[in-house]
Structure formats: C-alpha cells, structure tokens
Design a protein around this motif. Structure first.
Motif: not given
Length: 497
Positions: A184-188, A124-130, A116-122, A77-80
């Motif tokens: 990372v950005n593939e839809s499947y 996305s990368r985190n979810q991809y790796e997990k 939030l756009e910058q956090i979304a990129r992080k 969980t990220y924190t802002l």
C-alpha cells in the motif's frame, strides 16, 4: 493529495475548517466549498472528491440526507459529519448512512487532524485496491475510463517497465497463477501476472532526475537470481496517465514477441516505437512438418529423432522467440500424437509444454525438456514408472520442506531425485494437483505463517530468508497475494487474537 469539499451554511465555519485543513492536514486540499446540501451534491457530482466534510444542519438538504445520497451514488467519496453537542446522538446514527466519522462543534484543530489522519488511511487502502483492479484491467487489455486513470493515478507523467524472470506466463496450467501487487505504501505501482513478473508504473517525479535505464537496472537486480535470465522492456520516455493503457499494451506485446529462452534482454522503447511483432514463415514451417510426417509414415524413427534434434539446435542458434518455439513445438507434438497411440490427454501435453518453457533457464534445458516430451511418443517402453507413486512424491515434499531456505528450482530438485524436469512437473500435478512453482510457494507460505505463529519475536526479514526469499519486499508481495494481507498485518492480527 486527497481532494476535499467542505459544506456549511455559515461562512465563518467554512473558512475555519478550510484553514485547519490547509495548516494541519498536508495530505488534503480543499477544492470547493458549498453553503447548502443541494449545492454540495452538485459539486460532488462534478468533481468526485475523496472526502466531503458537511455540517449536519443545512438548508435544502441536511447533512444526513446529503451523506446518504453520496453513499448511494458516489461510494468512493467519504463523508465526515460536523455536528453540535445537541445533535450528538443524531450524528452517531448517521454512521448508518455511510458517514465514516463525525466531529463536534466547535471544531478543534487537533480533533480535525486526528479524524482526517484516520480517514487518510482508509482512503489510501481504498485507492490502492481500486488502482490494483484498474491495473488488472489494463493488463487484460480491457477498456478503462480516462477519468478513472486521472482519479487513481494522481501524477501527470509516468515511466512504465516490465521485468520478467524466465519464461512467459502460463496459459493452460491447472490452477490460477498468483498475481502480485505492490504494498500500500510503496511509492510506485507494481503488478505481476504471476510471481515471476513485475510491471512498474513509476511517477516521473520519483526519479528526481535519475536516468530511467539505470533505475530499471537497479530494480531488476533486486529480482535477480543467478540461475535465471531476464527480459526487460521499458519506456525511455514518460507517458501521460491517460496514455497508460496504450503504453502497457505496447510493452506486453513487445515482451511476448522478443522473449527468448535463456537470453537476457533489455529493450528500451522510444515514443515513436511500435510494439515488436512475431514473424511466422508459414511456408517454411509447412515444409518442416511435411518432412517430419514423411519420416513418420515410413517409420524412419532414428532419422526422425536426429532431424528434430537438428531443428531445435538450429532454432536455438537463431534465437527464435519463445512464442515462435511454442507454436512450432505444438505442431510437432500433435503430428507425433497423430501417428502414435497415446492414452495421455491433450491437456497433460499442454501442461508439460508449459512446464518446459516456464522453467527452462537455458536453451539446452529447454531442448532436453522438449525432447523428453516429444520422444515419449516414439519410445517402446515407459520411463520412470517405478517412481510414479505417492511415496516418491512424499519424499520430494519432505526434501522441499527441509531445504526451504535454499534455491529450490525445478532443475535443482529434479537433479536431486534423478528425474527430468518434465517428469517432476508431471508428478506434482498428478499427486498434488498443482504446478511445481505454485506448490513450492504454497509450502513456503505455510512455513512462513507457521514461523509467525510459533516465533513472533522474529523479524519479517528473517522469516523471508528462512523460507527462501532474499528480498523482504518481494516476499511481502508474494505473501500478500497468497494470504490476502501483508506480513505485518498478519502478525498484528495474531497479537490481537
């Protein structure tokens, strides 16, 4: 969509931040709010959101204390932090507590959207790796907690499919196969235990009503090489994300049971279908081995060779699965080694067998390779001794490097140098300490990175074609598995160097 909890002791501030997210940040959804730090921590524990937005000063627990607790207990969980001007330095120091960003009050919508756009990129990368790690666990048949599947596979229902080029993955070969993952950005989601395989996990909504069979055929055509055969196993019906593990296991068990060397297959499984099973008639197999052993004991070598050829022609006609053929071939091999003195280690025999099944694209190719392996134990003179040298392998390497854009299959390269595929694989292992396929990929990736450094003006598609990949997306997956980053990130890194 990323889930957000907003914490602030001022109701107006809560409403303002939630409104900005609703209007300006479509990637996010506010799932809960909290009016103090303790309440926020409890809600994070229950909901496991992707992001917590918290004021720096709150009752019961400050935003800094809250961020530190979240970082320690819920690192996903990220924190802002939201702070006033007077707390600027305080907020900046909060970055050491696991805070990924901070913005100042009064909150300006454009500043919030940018952060939030910058956090979304992080995220996305985190979810991809997990998600990639979860897929590895599923394919190794390791248990995966249902809550993780719900967290990292956000759609309700999925189709699953495996597309396999040529033989099944290696199990004994030296060196680790290169696993491949989707970008990372593939839809499947895509995963492969090696570069010859792709497991697809496709959200149902992505098909938009399209026929799943036709969709899978379209995906397979992108992987297709004229000389290869393909085994495709897929679900005709969707499964819930919590059922992914069972469905993937069933697909892989079916793939192992039905894959036949040289034979194209496309098998669709319905909801009630069970995984296919291999059948071994142990009595019949024992009779074959007893007959071969009788010939060996009585030195009937010509008859033995003839019988082995007859058996493999029969098994090929019967379309015996690869796993069955491997099982019986190992028994024949160890029987021959038992009656013939050989200094060759057992591990080398395993490598040669894997080469035979991995590279053969027809049943005839497989039989020829297996005969090379089996009959070496009943020959009086060694073959190909004159080419067993570093200089000969150097010439093979030079040929590969100057023909990278061509179809450099083991079959084609072996034919060019006038040796068998089995012997070519043995030479590469001996002098390059690698399998042919992994060695070829290594040479291609080294050439690709060299082109990126020397000719940065080239497009990735052009580089892919120059090193032998007609599909840019497939090239990107292989590049990522080899280099640890996608081609575009590699080229951007060179520009910044």
């Amino acid at each position: 969509m990323y889930r957000v909890i907003v914490a602030d002791d001022e109701p107006i501030a809560l409403e303002h931040i939630s409104s900005i997210i609703g209007k300006k940040c479509p990637q996010y959804e506010v799932v809960e709010t909290a009016e103090n730090g303790k309440e926020a921590l409890e809600k994070v524990a229950g909901l496991h959101p992707d992001l917590l937005i918290t004021d720096i000063k709150m009752p019961l627990m400050s935003g800094i204390e809250l961020a530190s607790e979240i970082h320690e207990k819920y690192p996903d969980t990220y924190t802002l932090i939201v702070s006033g001007y007077s707390d600027f330095e305080y907020a900046r120091s909060a970055m050491q507590s696991g805070v990924c960003d901070y913005i100042l009050k009064p909150v300006i919508p454009s500043a919030m959207a940018k952060s939030l756009e910058q956090i979304a990129r992080k995220l996305s990368r985190n979810q991809y790796e997990k998600r990639s790690r979860i897929i590895q666990e599923l394919c190794r048949n390791e248990e995966c907690a249902p809550e993780l599947l719900r967290q990292f596979f956000t759609y309700d229902s999925y189709y699953c499919a495996i597309i396999r080029r040529n033989g099944l993955p290696r199990r004994f070969v030296a060196g680790r196969a290169m696993e491949t993952f989707s970008e990372v950005n593939e839809s499947y989601t895509v995963y492969g235990r090696d570069e010859m395989e792709q497991l697809y996990i496709i959200p149902q909504v992505l098909l938009n009503g399209k026929n799943i069979s036709a969709y899978i055929i379209g995906l397979s055509q992108k992987m297709h090489v004229d000389t290869d055969y393909m085994t495709i196993v897929y679900d005709r019906e969707t499964c819930r994300r919590e059922e992914l593990q069972d469905h993937i296991k069933r697909l892989y068990h079916t793939l192992d049971a039905v894959s036949v060397v040289g034979m194209d297959q496309m098998i669709g499984l319905d909801g009630d279908s069970e995984a296919a099973r291999l059948e071994y008639d142990q009595k019949a197999i024992r009779e074959v081995m007893n007959n071969l052993e009788y010939m060996l004991k009585n030195q009937r070598i010509a008859q033995l060779k003839k019988e082995i050829r007859r058996l493999y022609i029969q098994w090929s006609y019967e379309k015996k699965p690869q796993m069955w053929m491997e099982y019986v071939t190992r028994q024949i091999l160890f029987l021959l080694r038992k009656y013939e003195e050989s200094s060759q280690p057992t591990s080398e025999c395993e490598y040669m067998l894997e080469d035979a099944f991995f590279y053969a694209t027809t049943s005839d190719e497989l039989m020829n390779s297996l005969f090379d392996i089996l009959f070496q134990y009943i020959k009086t003179t060694p073959a190909n001794a004159k080419v067993d040298s570093p200089e000969f392998v150097d010439s093979i390497e030079q040929y590969i490097k100057t023909h990278l854009s061509e179809n450099l299959s083991l079959k084609n390269v072996s034919r060019e140098f006038g040796i068998s595929q089995t012997y070519m694989g043995k030479l590469i292992r001996k002098y390059r300490n690698d399998s042919f396929s992994h060695y070829l990929t290594k040479v291609r990736m080294e050439k690709a990175t060299s082109l990126m450094r020397e000719k940065p003006q080239l497009y990735i598609k052009d580089i892919a074609e120059m090193v032998g990949y007609s599909d840019q997306l497939y090239f990107s997956r292989i590049f990522r598995s080899y280099m640890g980053m996608c081609p575009s990130d590699y080229m951007e890194g060179m520009e910044g160097a």
